[in-house]
Design a protein around this motif. Structure first.
Motif, PDB file in Angstrom:
ATOM      1  N   LYS A 126      12.033   3.277  -1.927  1.00 12.20           N
ATOM      2  CA  LYS A 126      12.457   3.793  -2.903  1.00 12.20           C
ATOM      3  C   LYS A 126      13.073   3.007  -3.985  1.00 12.20           C
ATOM      4  O   LYS A 126      13.188   1.553  -4.059  1.00 12.20           O
ATOM      5  N   VAL A 127      13.443   3.726  -5.274  1.00 17.28           N
ATOM      6  CA  VAL A 127      13.648   2.842  -6.511  1.00 17.28           C
ATOM      7  C   VAL A 127      14.983   2.469  -6.274  1.00 17.28           C
ATOM      8  O   VAL A 127      15.847   3.331  -6.010  1.00 17.28           O
ATOM      9  N   ASN A 128      15.344   1.139  -6.615  1.00 17.03           N
ATOM     10  CA  ASN A 128      16.827   0.792  -6.626  1.00 17.03           C
ATOM     11  C   ASN A 128      16.914   0.058  -7.962  1.00 17.03           C
ATOM     12  O   ASN A 128      16.325  -0.812  -8.357  1.00 17.03           O
ATOM     13  N   ASP A 129      17.629   0.850  -8.777  1.00 19.48           N
ATOM     14  CA  ASP A 129      17.829   0.364 -10.278  1.00 19.48           C
ATOM     15  C   ASP A 129      19.156  -0.260 -10.641  1.00 19.48           C
ATOM     16  O   ASP A 129      19.474  -0.292 -11.688  1.00 19.48           O
ATOM     17  N   SER A 130      19.893  -0.700  -9.550  1.00 18.14           N
ATOM     18  CA  SER A 130      21.116  -1.787  -9.670  1.00 18.14           C
ATOM     19  C   SER A 130      21.032  -2.606 -10.311  1.00 18.14           C
ATOM     20  O   SER A 130      19.861  -3.472 -10.324  1.00 18.14           O
ATOM     21  N   GLN A 131      21.629  -2.626 -11.492  1.00 17.59           N
ATOM     22  CA  GLN A 131      21.869  -3.651 -12.347  1.00 17.59           C
ATOM     23  C   GLN A 131      22.053  -5.011 -11.613  1.00 17.59           C
ATOM     24  O   GLN A 131      21.488  -6.109 -12.038  1.00 17.59           O
ATOM     25  N   GLU A 132      22.997  -5.210 -10.887  1.00 17.96           N
ATOM     26  CA  GLU A 132      23.240  -6.358 -10.059  1.00 17.96           C
ATOM     27  C   GLU A 132      21.976  -6.732  -9.333  1.00 17.96           C
ATOM     28  O   GLU A 132      21.780  -8.141  -9.291  1.00 17.96           O
ATOM     29  N   LEU A 133      21.436  -5.935  -8.898  1.00 19.18           N
ATOM     30  CA  LEU A 133      20.272  -6.488  -8.225  1.00 19.18           C
ATOM     31  C   LEU A 133      19.169  -6.881  -8.999  1.00 19.18           C
ATOM     32  O   LEU A 133      18.484  -7.670  -8.747  1.00 19.18           O
ATOM     33  N   LYS A 134      18.726  -6.118 -10.162  1.00 21.14           N
ATOM     34  CA  LYS A 134      17.984  -6.642 -11.096  1.00 21.14           C
ATOM     35  C   LYS A 134      18.462  -7.766 -11.635  1.00 21.14           C
ATOM     36  O   LYS A 134      17.538  -8.912 -11.890  1.00 21.14           O
TER      37      LYS A 134
ATOM     38  N   THR B 284       4.788   2.786 -13.760  1.00 19.96           N
ATOM     39  CA  THR B 284       3.230   2.574 -12.939  1.00 19.96           C
ATOM     40  C   THR B 284       3.042   3.982 -12.241  1.00 19.96           C
ATOM     41  O   THR B 284       3.961   4.503 -11.656  1.00 19.96           O
ATOM     42  N   GLU B 285       1.823   3.942 -11.827  1.00 19.49           N
ATOM     43  CA  GLU B 285       1.628   5.110 -10.832  1.00 19.49           C
ATOM     44  C   GLU B 285       1.908   4.937  -9.350  1.00 19.49           C
ATOM     45  O   GLU B 285       2.145   5.790  -8.684  1.00 19.49           O
ATOM     46  N   LYS B 286       2.274   3.669  -9.060  1.00 27.26           N
ATOM     47  CA  LYS B 286       3.108   3.537  -7.683  1.00 27.26           C
ATOM     48  C   LYS B 286       4.227   3.982  -7.397  1.00 27.26           C
ATOM     49  O   LYS B 286       4.760   4.614  -6.533  1.00 27.26           O
ATOM     50  N   ILE B 287       5.056   4.336  -8.719  1.00 27.20           N
ATOM     51  CA  ILE B 287       6.188   4.854  -8.643  1.00 27.20           C
ATOM     52  C   ILE B 287       6.059   6.478  -8.282  1.00 27.20           C
ATOM     53  O   ILE B 287       6.705   6.969  -7.594  1.00 27.20           O
ATOM     54  N   GLU B 288       5.220   6.883  -9.106  1.00 31.77           N
ATOM     55  CA  GLU B 288       4.820   8.278  -8.744  1.00 31.77           C
ATOM     56  C   GLU B 288       4.506   8.701  -7.493  1.00 31.77           C
ATOM     57  O   GLU B 288       4.591   9.628  -6.725  1.00 31.77           O
TER      58      GLU B 288
ATOM     59  N   SER C 185       0.894  -1.251  -0.206  1.00 32.37           N
ATOM     60  CA  SER C 185       0.009  -0.046  -0.032  1.00 32.37           C
ATOM     61  C   SER C 185       0.958   1.230   0.009  1.00 32.37           C
ATOM     62  O   SER C 185       1.530   1.410   0.864  1.00 32.37           O
ATOM     63  N   SER C 186       0.570   2.137  -0.998  1.00 34.41           N
ATOM     64  CA  SER C 186       1.262   3.474  -1.127  1.00 34.41           C
ATOM     65  C   SER C 186       0.144   4.420  -0.692  1.00 34.41           C
ATOM     66  O   SER C 186      -0.906   3.921  -0.353  1.00 34.41           O
ATOM     67  N   VAL C 187       0.742   5.734  -0.745  1.00 29.55           N
ATOM     68  CA  VAL C 187      -0.464   6.962  -0.593  1.00 29.55           C
ATOM     69  C   VAL C 187      -0.689   7.760  -1.850  1.00 29.55           C
ATOM     70  O   VAL C 187       0.063   7.871  -2.601  1.00 29.55           O
ATOM     71  N   GLU C 188      -1.876   7.846  -2.192  1.00 30.13           N
ATOM     72  CA  GLU C 188      -2.250   8.274  -3.216  1.00 30.13           C
ATOM     73  C   GLU C 188      -3.351   9.572  -2.876  1.00 30.13           C
ATOM     74  O   GLU C 188      -4.496   9.016  -2.464  1.00 30.13           O
ATOM     75  N   ASN C 189      -3.156  10.707  -3.042  1.00 27.64           N
ATOM     76  CA  ASN C 189      -4.185  11.706  -2.774  1.00 27.64           C
ATOM     77  C   ASN C 189      -4.628  11.752  -1.204  1.00 27.64           C
ATOM     78  O   ASN C 189      -5.728  11.524  -0.770  1.00 27.64           O
ATOM     79  N   ASN C 190      -3.615  11.377  -0.410  1.00 27.17           N
ATOM     80  CA  ASN C 190      -3.689  11.057   1.182  1.00 27.17           C
ATOM     81  C   ASN C 190      -4.562  10.035   1.612  1.00 27.17           C
ATOM     82  O   ASN C 190      -5.003   9.984   2.651  1.00 27.17           O
TER      83      ASN C 190
END
Length: 140
Positions: free
Chosen positions: A87-95, A52-56, A23-28
């Motif tokens: 947070k976004v983690n775009d480490s190629q090693e992790l991916k 995706t909207e969850k990233i926003e 669950s994330s927060v959208e419009n409180n």
């Protein structure tokens, strides 16, 4: 139950349960969706598309809540309530490490620029529904 025993029980649930609700927060207000989770100790990771909207939502407010566990018969299953920040983690090693062929439905491969990993650092973890005991919180 000691904190060490509690952590062990929590790690067993996280390791055994791959599907949970993020669950994330959208419009409180909370916005929930099922996700696939992986873990390294108590840190959770879930693959996502960068479009995706969850990233926003997480960019605007990194606070998230996860429900995970509760996968067998239901009524007696222990599960976890995890509050933390993402947070976004775009480490190629992790991916590369987390890549699974089942992701090919959404991504061209582990090098797809839209394939990212959300990293969730817990701030609180509560063990729920553990043999009729009251909720127990792990000190972090």
């Amino acid at each position: 139950m000691s904190q060490n025993q509690l952590k062990e029980k929590i790690l067993n649930i996280i390791s055994d349960s791959k599907t949970g609700v993020l669950s994330s927060v959208e419009n409180n207000k909370p916005h929930s969706r099922y996700m696939t989770f992986f873990n390294d100790d108590l840190t959770l990771y879930t693959p996502s598309s960068s479009k995706t909207e969850k990233i926003e939502e997480i960019d605007k407010n990194p606070n998230v809540h996860i429900l995970i566990g509760y996968e067998n018969e239901g009524l007696g299953d222990s599960y976890l309530e995890i509050s933390g920040t993402s947070k976004v983690n775009d480490s190629q090693e992790l991916k590369d490490k987390l890549w699974n062929e089942s992701f090919e439905h959404w991504f061209e491969g582990p090098n797809d620029p839209n394939y990212i990993i959300l990293q969730i650092k817990p701030e609180s973890i509560r063990l729920m529904n553990n043999n009729g005991e009251p909720p127990q919180e792990l000190s972090l």
